[in-house]
Each structure stands twice: as structure tokens, then as C-alpha cells.
Design a protein around this motif. Structure first.
Motif, PDB file in Angstrom:
ATOM      1  N   THR A  32       0.801  -1.215   0.000  1.00  0.00           N
ATOM      2  CA  THR A  32       0.000   0.000   0.000  1.00  0.00           C
ATOM      3  C   THR A  32       0.835   1.267   0.000  1.00  0.00           C
ATOM      4  OG1 THR A  32      -0.177  -0.072   2.408  1.00  0.00           O
ATOM      5  CG2 THR A  32      -1.960  -1.109   1.126  1.00  0.00           C
ATOM      6  N   HIS A  33       2.004   1.213   0.624  1.00  0.00           N
ATOM      7  CA  HIS A  33       2.894   2.372   0.619  1.00  0.00           C
ATOM      8  C   HIS A  33       4.289   1.936   1.036  1.00  0.00           C
ATOM      9  CE1 HIS A  33       1.113   2.281   4.671  1.00  0.00           C
ATOM     10  NE2 HIS A  33       2.224   2.839   5.096  1.00  0.00           N
ATOM     11  N   TRP A  34       5.247   2.828   0.823  1.00  0.00           N
ATOM     12  CA  TRP A  34       6.655   2.465   0.987  1.00  0.00           C
ATOM     13  C   TRP A  34       7.202   2.850   2.351  1.00  0.00           C
ATOM     14  CZ3 TRP A  34       7.317  -1.156  -2.113  1.00  0.00           C
ATOM     15  CH2 TRP A  34       6.783  -1.132  -3.396  1.00  0.00           C
ATOM     16  N   ASP A  37       7.615  -0.954   7.448  1.00  0.00           N
ATOM     17  CA  ASP A  37       6.755  -1.997   8.008  1.00  0.00           C
ATOM     18  C   ASP A  37       5.812  -2.586   6.960  1.00  0.00           C
ATOM     19  OD1 ASP A  37       5.347   0.456   7.981  1.00  0.00           O
ATOM     20  OD2 ASP A  37       4.041  -0.162   9.616  1.00  0.00           O
ATOM     21  N   HIS A  38       5.811  -2.038   5.758  1.00  0.00           N
ATOM     22  CA  HIS A  38       4.984  -2.580   4.687  1.00  0.00           C
ATOM     23  C   HIS A  38       5.797  -3.315   3.623  1.00  0.00           C
ATOM     24  CE1 HIS A  38       0.975  -0.718   5.583  1.00  0.00           C
ATOM     25  NE2 HIS A  38       1.754  -0.189   6.495  1.00  0.00           N
ATOM     26  N   PHE A  39       7.083  -2.959   3.453  1.00  0.00           N
ATOM     27  CA  PHE A  39       7.901  -3.672   2.475  1.00  0.00           C
ATOM     28  C   PHE A  39       9.059  -4.428   3.110  1.00  0.00           C
ATOM     29  CE2 PHE A  39      10.062   0.449   2.574  1.00  0.00           C
ATOM     30  CZ  PHE A  39      11.385   0.071   2.677  1.00  0.00           C
ATOM     31  N   GLU A 136      -0.033   9.446   2.502  1.00  0.00           N
ATOM     32  CA  GLU A 136      -0.358   8.031   2.333  1.00  0.00           C
ATOM     33  C   GLU A 136      -1.681   7.667   2.964  1.00  0.00           C
ATOM     34  OE1 GLU A 136       0.859   5.771   0.533  1.00  0.00           O
ATOM     35  OE2 GLU A 136       2.664   6.786  -0.127  1.00  0.00           O
ATOM     36  N   ASP A 137      -2.201   8.521   3.828  1.00  0.00           N
ATOM     37  CA  ASP A 137      -3.491   8.307   4.462  1.00  0.00           C
ATOM     38  C   ASP A 137      -4.287   9.583   4.254  1.00  0.00           C
ATOM     39  OD1 ASP A 137      -5.619   7.454   5.953  1.00  0.00           O
ATOM     40  OD2 ASP A 137      -4.619   7.629   7.883  1.00  0.00           O
ATOM     41  N   PRO A 138      -4.810   9.786   3.022  1.00  0.00           N
ATOM     42  CA  PRO A 138      -5.360  11.085   2.664  1.00  0.00           C
ATOM     43  C   PRO A 138      -6.735  11.393   3.226  1.00  0.00           C
ATOM     44  CG  PRO A 138      -5.607   9.564   0.860  1.00  0.00           C
ATOM     45  CD  PRO A 138      -4.831   8.843   1.929  1.00  0.00           C
TER      46      PRO A 138
END
Length: 140
Positions: A32-34, A37-39, A136-138
């Protein structure tokens, strides 16, 4: 519980799930975003199980050394032999078995018109409290 412990617990649960009999591949891996903790761990995951499609929002819109290095040096090697999809706002992603995902936010952009049936209160979101907004959390 400190965040690093939760991340370890999630990682351990994922590794356990990967050992499930019959699990041979990951069809769609959505990032979902870079943020780390996500990649983080994606390269290790790809060594454990084949990933058929990598889906993301494209270039990093929140530049940071860790993510930028990953996107430049590691990520292209991971998806080189797989499908790579850059999800744009409004895209529909077919997941299989009749499940489609509609992209409502990507790379800091959001859909301009509501989805069919939108606008009604969602009881699952009744206790939502908005946090500090970022690209990233608009959603406010």
C-alpha cells in the motif's frame, strides 16, 4: 505491546501460514505504501514462496533513504520475473474467485466520485477516530 513485538508476531504468523500444506504461491502481493513496516521482509518472503504479481502505487511519494534504496536496488529484481502492476485511482484489480478490488486511493490521490452504494454509515467504522493526515493516508 511495543510495535516491534507486534511486527515480529505478524511476521511469525505469516511464516507459519506459508508452511500450510497446499500453499504454493502468492498470487497478488499488494504494497500500500513504501514504509519499512509494509515492504520490510519482502525480499525474504520472495525467497520462501513464489509471488506471481506485485501491486503497488508506483514511485515513493514520501522520499526516505530506506524505501528509495529498496525501490532502486531490490524491488526491481523481485518483480523482474513476475507481473508488476502500478495501481491507479479507479482501477479494478481482479483477485480471482469473483473478488475484485477497487482502488480508491493511490500515490496521494483519491477517487473523485463515490462508489455505487457509498454514503451510508458503515457500522464497522462507527468507532473510527481520524489521526494526523499524511499523503499516504489522505482521509481526514
Amino acid at each position: 505491546m511495543p510495535a516491534r513485538w507486534r511486527l515480529r508476531a505478524m511476521r511469525d504468523a505469516l511464516w507459519k501460514r506459508l508452511k500450510t500444506p497446499g500453499l504454493q504461491q502468492i498470487d497478488h502481493l499488494i504494497t500500500t505504501h513504501w514504509h519499512g513496516d509494509h515492504f520490510g521482509g519482502m525480499a525474504e518472503l520472495a525467497k520462501q514462496v513464489p509471488i506471481r504479481e506485485f501491486i503497488d502505487h508506483g514511485p515513493n511519494i514520501q522520499p526516505g533513504e530506506l524505501a528509495d534504496n529498496f525501490l532502486k536496488n531490490t524491488y526491481p529484481e523481485l518483480y523482474a520475473k513476475s507481473k508488476h502492476t502500478v495501481a491507479r485511482v479507479g482501477d479494478k484489480i481482479a483477485m480471482g474467485a469473483g473478488l475484485d478490488i477497487r482502488v480508491i486511493a493511490s500515490a496521494g490521490e483519491v477517487i473523485k466520485t463515490p462508489l455505487p452504494g457509498a454514503g451510508k454509515p458503515n457500522p464497522n467504522c462507527a468507532n473510527y477516530k481520524p489521526g494526523e493526515n499524511n499523503a499516504e493516508d489522505p482521509f481526514p
